[in-house]
Structures are given as structure tokens and as C-alpha cells.
Design a protein around this motif. Structure first.
Motif, mmCIF file in Angstrom:
data_model
loop_
_atom_site.group_PDB
_atom_site.id
_atom_site.type_symbol
_atom_site.label_atom_id
_atom_site.label_comp_id
_atom_site.label_asym_id
_atom_site.label_seq_id
_atom_site.Cartn_x
_atom_site.Cartn_y
_atom_site.Cartn_z
ATOM 1 N N THR A 108 -10.581 -9.504 17.015
ATOM 2 C CA THR A 108 -10.488 -8.278 16.836
ATOM 3 C C THR A 108 -10.396 -7.933 15.402
ATOM 4 O O THR A 108 -11.024 -6.890 14.690
ATOM 5 C CB THR A 108 -9.612 -7.540 17.756
ATOM 6 N N ALA A 109 -9.291 -8.421 14.670
ATOM 7 C CA ALA A 109 -9.057 -8.125 13.334
ATOM 8 C C ALA A 109 -10.256 -8.669 12.483
ATOM 9 O O ALA A 109 -10.803 -7.716 11.415
ATOM 10 C CB ALA A 109 -7.845 -8.915 12.715
ATOM 11 N N SER A 110 -10.835 -9.534 12.534
ATOM 12 C CA SER A 110 -12.019 -10.010 11.977
ATOM 13 C C SER A 110 -13.274 -9.101 12.296
ATOM 14 O O SER A 110 -13.866 -8.411 11.243
ATOM 15 C CB SER A 110 -12.568 -11.153 12.333
ATOM 16 N N ARG A 111 -13.580 -8.497 13.423
ATOM 17 C CA ARG A 111 -14.265 -7.438 13.691
ATOM 18 C C ARG A 111 -14.403 -6.168 12.871
ATOM 19 O O ARG A 111 -15.235 -5.662 12.282
ATOM 20 C CB ARG A 111 -14.620 -7.139 15.212
ATOM 21 N N VAL A 112 -13.006 -5.756 12.948
ATOM 22 C CA VAL A 112 -12.735 -4.318 12.325
ATOM 23 C C VAL A 112 -13.140 -4.568 10.899
ATOM 24 O O VAL A 112 -13.584 -3.719 10.093
ATOM 25 C CB VAL A 112 -11.387 -3.981 12.864
ATOM 26 N N VAL A 117 -2.151 -13.061 1.580
ATOM 27 C CA VAL A 117 -2.285 -12.364 2.790
ATOM 28 C C VAL A 117 -3.388 -12.938 3.608
ATOM 29 O O VAL A 117 -4.296 -12.700 3.128
ATOM 30 C CB VAL A 117 -2.039 -10.782 2.706
ATOM 31 N N THR A 118 -3.226 -13.436 4.829
ATOM 32 C CA THR A 118 -4.346 -14.128 5.627
ATOM 33 C C THR A 118 -4.607 -13.031 6.420
ATOM 34 O O THR A 118 -3.962 -11.991 7.047
ATOM 35 C CB THR A 118 -3.868 -15.140 6.227
ATOM 36 N N LEU A 119 -5.793 -13.171 7.321
ATOM 37 C CA LEU A 119 -6.391 -12.322 8.076
ATOM 38 C C LEU A 119 -5.587 -12.467 9.434
ATOM 39 O O LEU A 119 -5.424 -11.455 10.231
ATOM 40 C CB LEU A 119 -7.779 -12.772 8.427
ATOM 41 N N GLU A 120 -4.918 -13.656 9.737
ATOM 42 C CA GLU A 120 -4.026 -14.082 10.704
ATOM 43 C C GLU A 120 -2.894 -13.068 10.697
ATOM 44 O O GLU A 120 -2.271 -12.780 11.623
ATOM 45 C CB GLU A 120 -3.671 -15.573 10.825
ATOM 46 N N GLU A 121 -2.201 -12.763 9.455
ATOM 47 C CA GLU A 121 -1.123 -11.925 9.177
ATOM 48 C C GLU A 121 -1.393 -10.559 9.544
ATOM 49 O O GLU A 121 -0.344 -9.827 10.094
ATOM 50 C CB GLU A 121 -0.402 -12.000 7.860
ATOM 51 N N VAL A 122 -2.547 -10.235 9.167
ATOM 52 C CA VAL A 122 -2.977 -8.786 9.494
ATOM 53 C C VAL A 122 -3.154 -8.694 11.141
ATOM 54 O O VAL A 122 -2.622 -7.692 11.701
ATOM 55 C CB VAL A 122 -4.330 -8.428 8.925
ATOM 56 N N ALA A 123 -3.894 -9.627 11.782
ATOM 57 C CA ALA A 123 -3.886 -9.468 13.210
ATOM 58 C C ALA A 123 -2.618 -9.502 14.070
ATOM 59 O O ALA A 123 -2.154 -8.602 15.006
ATOM 60 C CB ALA A 123 -4.711 -10.610 13.623
ATOM 61 N N ARG A 124 -1.747 -10.537 13.511
ATOM 62 C CA ARG A 124 -0.198 -10.437 14.098
ATOM 63 C C ARG A 124 0.528 -9.010 13.715
ATOM 64 O O ARG A 124 1.187 -8.515 14.788
ATOM 65 C CB ARG A 124 0.580 -11.624 13.361
ATOM 66 N N LEU A 174 -7.456 0.326 18.395
ATOM 67 C CA LEU A 174 -7.325 -1.184 17.837
ATOM 68 C C LEU A 174 -7.872 -1.019 16.244
ATOM 69 O O LEU A 174 -7.245 -1.893 15.452
ATOM 70 C CB LEU A 174 -8.093 -2.108 18.488
ATOM 71 N N ARG A 175 -8.923 -0.287 16.007
ATOM 72 C CA ARG A 175 -9.434 -0.245 14.716
ATOM 73 C C ARG A 175 -8.240 0.307 13.849
ATOM 74 O O ARG A 175 -8.146 0.016 12.693
ATOM 75 C CB ARG A 175 -10.664 0.655 14.604
ATOM 76 N N ASP A 176 -7.517 1.521 14.193
ATOM 77 C CA ASP A 176 -6.589 2.287 13.540
ATOM 78 C C ASP A 176 -5.561 1.285 13.125
ATOM 79 O O ASP A 176 -5.128 1.158 11.952
ATOM 80 C CB ASP A 176 -6.205 3.359 14.185
ATOM 81 N N ARG A 177 -5.171 0.426 14.284
ATOM 82 C CA ARG A 177 -4.022 -0.417 14.027
ATOM 83 C C ARG A 177 -4.110 -1.577 12.956
ATOM 84 O O ARG A 177 -3.463 -1.871 12.073
ATOM 85 C CB ARG A 177 -3.369 -1.072 15.340
ATOM 86 N N VAL A 178 -5.424 -2.284 12.811
ATOM 87 C CA VAL A 178 -6.075 -3.266 12.071
ATOM 88 C C VAL A 178 -5.923 -2.582 10.748
ATOM 89 O O VAL A 178 -5.712 -3.152 9.462
ATOM 90 C CB VAL A 178 -7.331 -3.764 12.463
ATOM 91 N N VAL A 179 -6.743 -1.338 10.435
ATOM 92 C CA VAL A 179 -6.843 -0.867 9.291
ATOM 93 C C VAL A 179 -5.547 -0.487 8.635
ATOM 94 O O VAL A 179 -5.140 -0.599 7.469
ATOM 95 C CB VAL A 179 -7.685 0.472 9.391
ATOM 96 N N SER A 180 -4.678 0.046 9.616
ATOM 97 C CA SER A 180 -3.157 0.209 8.777
ATOM 98 C C SER A 180 -2.517 -0.863 8.503
ATOM 99 O O SER A 180 -1.750 -0.816 7.362
ATOM 100 C CB SER A 180 -2.483 1.009 10.197
ATOM 101 N N ALA A 181 -2.400 -1.932 9.165
ATOM 102 C CA ALA A 181 -1.867 -3.143 9.091
ATOM 103 C C ALA A 181 -2.544 -3.687 7.687
ATOM 104 O O ALA A 181 -1.546 -4.188 6.727
ATOM 105 C CB ALA A 181 -2.014 -4.374 9.985
ATOM 106 N N ALA A 182 -3.687 -3.939 7.416
ATOM 107 C CA ALA A 182 -4.530 -4.299 6.301
ATOM 108 C C ALA A 182 -3.848 -3.503 5.136
ATOM 109 O O ALA A 182 -3.768 -4.181 4.210
ATOM 110 C CB ALA A 182 -5.901 -4.255 6.490
ATOM 111 N N SER A 183 -3.727 -2.070 5.236
ATOM 112 C CA SER A 183 -3.402 -1.368 4.090
ATOM 113 C C SER A 183 -2.076 -1.703 3.606
ATOM 114 O O SER A 183 -1.503 -1.915 2.447
ATOM 115 C CB SER A 183 -3.707 0.154 4.237
ATOM 116 N N GLU A 184 -1.127 -1.716 4.613
ATOM 117 C CA GLU A 184 0.389 -2.130 4.563
ATOM 118 C C GLU A 184 0.492 -3.542 3.969
ATOM 119 O O GLU A 184 1.549 -3.517 3.089
ATOM 120 C CB GLU A 184 0.984 -1.828 5.843
#
Length: 344
Positions: free
Chosen positions: A22-26, A7-14, A37-47
Motif C-alpha cells: 500500500t505504501a508503495s502504491r501511494v 529512511v526506507t519505504l518499510e519504515e514509512v509503511a510501519r 490510507l493515502r493520507d496516512r502514508v503521505v503524512s508518515a512520509a512527510s514526518e
């Protein structure tokens, strides 16, 4: 949940519907990100069961000082030569180089700078033309100013109008003017210019230097004599095709970069126009391959590797007193077989 492999950072951002920056910052702990935005990134990364790249984390942690080099297109021999100079000096100083290509997308350039800030790179180098775009200038300054205040070093190659950073500038205007003078001396009076997008400072400087020198000698370059296309080999090819549909009939064509001239030479050959018998052709930069063309290309030779070396040296030494420094490196006209006096 079973972890998805790779899983890549690009997939998390998408998945989070945010930019890569933004994903990289979070995920690298930067605090200045909106809470939603932080909550969305953290949620996507966890999922997605995203696992940060251990190598990137080691770099960010400072285990080895790194330099981020952002260029327009590393496959372009102009940027490859400059990057070689950067890497030579970086290697001599124990620095690891991280290289990114923006493909002349100003928004991507800003995103990469943001990511390098998050990775805590010790220096950032921008290799390539600036953009005549107020929004880009403001967005880039918003990224670079706090980075510099935090101790990061920045250096750029080429003219970036509003960035108050250390700069290595090839003398594009002066080199283009010298080329115009040399071509006029051969006897040419009817010119066409294959120009890249005029939103780029390098294009503007080379075009204005060339046209101003022609005007000083009483030769007018009209808008119909200028063909704007992509700053690439294919752009040069397409520009010649467009030029041949126009009323203008030049005896000499100036491509504002060698890679455009390479495409232009192919297009002229396919159109049955001999170079330099029927039409002369000149470029700018003197990338190594143009010496091996048939005929070899007349151009303005820039010290490409030295541009990279000097930029890296500026970044390593850092500016004293916070004042930005500007180094100017000149080019030299090299006349080769692609230009000759026009037929009477």
C-alpha cells in the motif's frame, strides 16, 4: 526538520500502519488506494522526511525495461539455478532483473507482485510452487489480471491452479512416479516420505505421483509413513528425527526435494544409520551439490536452468490472443550411491 538518513519505504509503511504494498502504491502515484490510507502514508512520509530511491524511480520511469522475479528462497539451489536461466535470457534481451524472496510466505508474494506493478515492471515471473489456498488464488489474480490488461507480461514456473498465465511446469507427478518405479525395481517395499507443507502444489504433485505408483504395484503408503516438515534443509533434518520416533521402519526414504534430503542425510548419519547400507535415500530436483555428497544422492534430475530460460522466453514473447500457454519439461531418474537393494 532535519532529514533522517536512509529512511526506507518499510519504515514509512510501519509508521502509517499499512502494508508495504500500500505504501508503495501511494508513493508511486497509483490511484486505487483508499483516501484514509493515502493520507496516512503521505503524512508518515512527510514526518519521516522520506526520499524515494532515485534508482527505483528511474526503473519505474522506463529508462531500462525490468523483469521482477519472485521466488520462495534464492538461497535454495533449486531457485538459484532457475534464476540463473532467467537472468541469462533477460540479459540477452537487454532486461534488468529485480529478484525477491518470499520465504514461502504467500502474503509476501502478493505484496511483491503489487510493488512490481507499482514499479511498472515490464514482466513478472513467479518461480516456485503455487499454494492450495483459495484466498491466495483470488488475491493473486486480483493483482495479476489488471497488470496483464495494462500490457504487463506474466509467466510462472510450477503449477498454479487458477492463474490463467503462461506456465512452465516440471513434470513433478511423472518424475516422482518414475522414481517410485526405480526404487521398487531395486527391491524396496517399505517407504517413508519426507514431505513439505501440503498447501504447496509441488509437494502434492510429487507425493501423489510417488504414492500412486506404489499403490499400482501393491505397496501401500500410509499417513504414518509421511512426515510433513518445512521445505528446507532443516525441515528434512527434523523430518528424519520425527520419522525415527514412529513405528514405521522404512528401507527407503524419499525426500520430495533435494534440500530436504541433504538435511535428512545428516540426521541419518547422526543417528548411526548408514546410507545406503541400512536405509536408502532419494531426493528430487538434482541441484548441483547433491552429486558431491557422501554418498551422492539418487534423485530426479530436472532441467533447472531451462525452466528459467523458458519462463523468461514466454514472458518476452507474450501470449497471442490472450490465451495462456503451458510448457511441460520432464525429469529423469538418476540412480547414485545413496540407494541400493535392501538387505535381506
Amino acid at each position: 526538520m532535519n532529514a533522517r538518513p536512509h529512511v526506507t519505504l518499510e519504515e514509512v509503511a510501519r509508521s502509517a500502519r499499512v502494508s508495504l504494498a500500500t505504501a508503495s502504491r501511494v508513493l508511486n502515484g497509483t490511484t486505487n488506494v483508499r483516501s484514509d490510507l493515502r493520507d496516512r502514508v503521505v503524512s508518515a512520509a512527510s514526518e519521516l522526511a522520506y526520499t524515494p530511491n532515485a534508482h527505483a524511480q528511474a526503473l519505474a520511469g522506463g529508462s531500462q525495461p525490468t523483469v521482477g522475479v519472485i521466488c520462495h528462497d534464492v538461497s535454495d539451489p533449486y531457485f538459484a539455478a532457475i534464476a540463473r536461466g532467467v537472468m541469462r535470457v533477460a540479459g540477452d534481451n537487454g532486461l534488468l532483473v529485480m529478484l525477491a524472496s518470499t520465504f514461502r510466505d504467500p502474503h509476501k508474494e502478493i505484496e511483491y507482485v503489487s510493488m512490481l506493478r507499482a514499479q511498472r515492471a515490464s514482466a513478472i515471473l513467479l518461480i516456485g510452487s503455487g499454494f492450495e489456498d483459495r484466498h491466495w488464488e483470488q488475491a493473486m489474480a486480483a493483482e495479476l489480471d489488471p497488470y496483464r490488461r495494462g500490457g504487463g507480461q506474466v509467466a510462472v514456473v510450477s503449477r498454479h491452479r487458477s492463474l490463467k498465465v503462461d506456465t512452465v511446469q516440471p513434470e513433478n507427478r511423472e518424475g516422482a512416479a518414475a522414481l517410485a518405479k526405480a526404487l521398487l525395481k531395486l527391491g524396496h517395499r517399505r517407504f517413508a516420505v519426507l514431505a513439505g507443507p501440503r498447501s504447496m502444489t509441488t509437494v502434492n504433485d510429487r507425493l501423489s505421483g510417488f504414492s500412486d505408483e506404489l499403490a499400482a504395484k501393491g505397496v501401500e503408503l500410509t499417513e504414518d509413513d509421511i512426515v510433513e516438515a518445512a521445505f528446507t534443509r532443516d525441515g528434512g533434518y527434523a523430518a528424519v528425527q520425527e520419522m525415527l520416533t514412529r513405528k514405521t521402519k522404512p528401507t527407503c526414504v524419499f525426500a520430495v526435494t533435494d534440500v530436504m534430503a541433504i538435511g535428512a542425510l545428516t540426521a541419518l548419519r547422526e543417528a548411526g544409520i548408514s546410507v545406503p547400507g541400512e536405509m536408502s535415500l532419494a531426493g528430487f530436483d538434482d541441484v548441483p551439490v547433491v552429486r558431491d555428497l557422501t554418498p551422492p544422492l539418487t534423485t530426479v534430475a530436472l532441467p533447472l536452468e531451462e525452466l528459467g530460460e523458458r519462463a523468461m522466453e514466454l514472458a518476452i514473447k507474450g501470449a497471442r490472443g490472450g490465451r495462456s500457454r503451458i510448457l511441460r519439461l520432464s525429469g529423469e531418474v538418476v540412480l547414485r550411491g545413496s540407494t541400493a537393494p535392501p538387505k535381506k
